[in-house]
Scaffold this active site. Structure first.
Site, PDB file in Angstrom:
ATOM      1  N   SER A   3      41.158  44.748  41.962  1.00 11.21           N
ATOM      2  CA  SER A   3      42.424  44.689  41.240  1.00 11.21           C
ATOM      3  C   SER A   3      43.412  43.904  42.093  1.00 11.21           C
ATOM      4  CB  SER A   3      42.961  46.107  40.996  1.00 11.21           C
ATOM      5  OG  SER A   3      44.291  46.069  40.518  1.00 11.21           O
TER       6      SER A   3
ATOM      7  N   TYR B 291      44.602  54.904  43.942  1.00 17.43           N
ATOM      8  CA  TYR B 291      44.119  53.695  43.270  1.00 17.43           C
ATOM      9  C   TYR B 291      44.184  52.470  44.170  1.00 17.43           C
ATOM     10  CZ  TYR B 291      43.359  50.205  39.624  1.00 17.43           C
ATOM     11  OH  TYR B 291      42.853  49.161  38.883  1.00 17.43           O
TER      12      TYR B 291
END
Length: 320
Positions: free
Chosen positions: A164, A176
């Site tokens: 990401s 995350y």
């Protein structure tokens, strides 16, 4: 002088365009395993590769998710139930995949499974909240890869890991961002090791997509549940207004692209191109905002990202 530079740049881009159009032959006989196919990127990629004629092995977390995917694809697509946080489930999946691919090996492994919540300011969270995300996004990815790597090496195939832009820039709390930084590091070391075996390792770095953030209700429930567990002192420090701003994700959703094919097209290219890229930045926000920001001096990046974050009630307004 400038004309010469322009000509060189044009020749470079033309050569790159030509190389990236070259496709791997005999795709109809190549097996690809994709994790996290219940919905989102995984589901779309499975159907996309199935339509291209590849032999897709789609790993879903639940049987209902697998059934929905089978109904939307050709009979050629096969599904299995896989929990990437369970060593027993991963071992069973690896044995099943080996039975499917046989001596030809596994051409592609796409590590797509991932979760984004729990997420909140770091001070609001417990160790268990970080571990929950890390177990899926990083530890599970590593174990799945290690279990299937001999099959990928046998086929001289591809490993495609979904990271990401949050693996380059950390601007919200929780597990995350650390998990995606870990995916980047693991992928880089694996790429160097596997190049001697003819295996290519690619990283997909999406920007903000609606599926990556999960739906609005899930995030609001996430923030509300965590807020209610905080001490009175912590709530006072951040303020009710801070919490209300944080959970107003409808505005954030408006900035997210819903065109998931921008990501799955990158995944497909990584699997089917003779000359895949090491990294793919998916989405215009990734290319034009987050990627350039990641190369700026830290102080400049912090100044930009700080404008995107809510301000706590008792925060120092002009902190150094």
């Amino acid at each position: 002088m400038w004309l010469f530079v322009a000509v060189l740049a044009g020749l470079y881009l033309l050569r790159r365009w030509h190389r990236e159009r070259q496709r791997v032959p005999d795709l109809a006989n190549k097996y690809v395993l994709i994790t996290g196919c219940d919905s989102g990127f995984g589901s779309l990629l499975a159907r996309q590769l199935d339509a291209r004629g590849l032999r897709v092995l789609a790993a879903c977390l639940t049987e209902p998710g697998a059934a929905r995917l089978r109904a939307a694809a050709s009979p050629r697509l096969q599904t299995l139930v896989l929990d990437v946080t369970s060593s027993e489930s991963i071992a069973a999946a690896a044995a099943w995949v080996e039975g499917c691919v046989g001596d030809q090996g596994l051409w592609g492994l796409v590590n797509n499974a991932g979760i984004a919540v729990p997420t909140a300011p770091n001070e609001w969270l417990r160790k268990e909240d970080f571990v929950q995300v890390l177990n899926v996004n990083l530890v599970g990815l590593v174990e799945v890869t290690l279990s299937l790597l001999p099959l990928v090496r046998r086929a001289r195939g591809r490993v495609v890991n979904v990271a990401s832009m949050a693996g380059r820039l950390s601007f919200f709390g929780g597990g995350y961002c650390p998990s995606k930084y870990g995916v980047e590091a693991f992928s880089d070391s694996l790429r160097l090791e596997m190049r001697h075996f003819g295996v290519k390792v690619c990283i997909i770095e999406p920007g903000y997509f609606s599926t990556a953030i999960t739906n609005t209700q899930t995030l609001e429930d996430n923030f509300r549940c965590i807020w209610e567990k905080l001490s009175e002192e912590t709530r006072a420090s951040y303020g009710e207004a801070y919490f209300k701003i944080l959970k107003s994700v409808q505005e954030l959703q408006k900035t997210c692209s819903s065109n998931l094919s921008l990501v799955t097209d990158c995944m497909e290219h990584a699997l089917t191109s003779q000359h895949p890229r090491s990294r793919y930045s998916a989405g215009w926000d990734a290319k034009l905002l987050y990627l350039p920001l990641s190369y700026l001096p830290t102080a400049w990046t912090d100044a930009v990202l700080a404008r995107l974050c809510p301000r706590p009630a008792q925060g120092v307004r002009d902190a150094p």
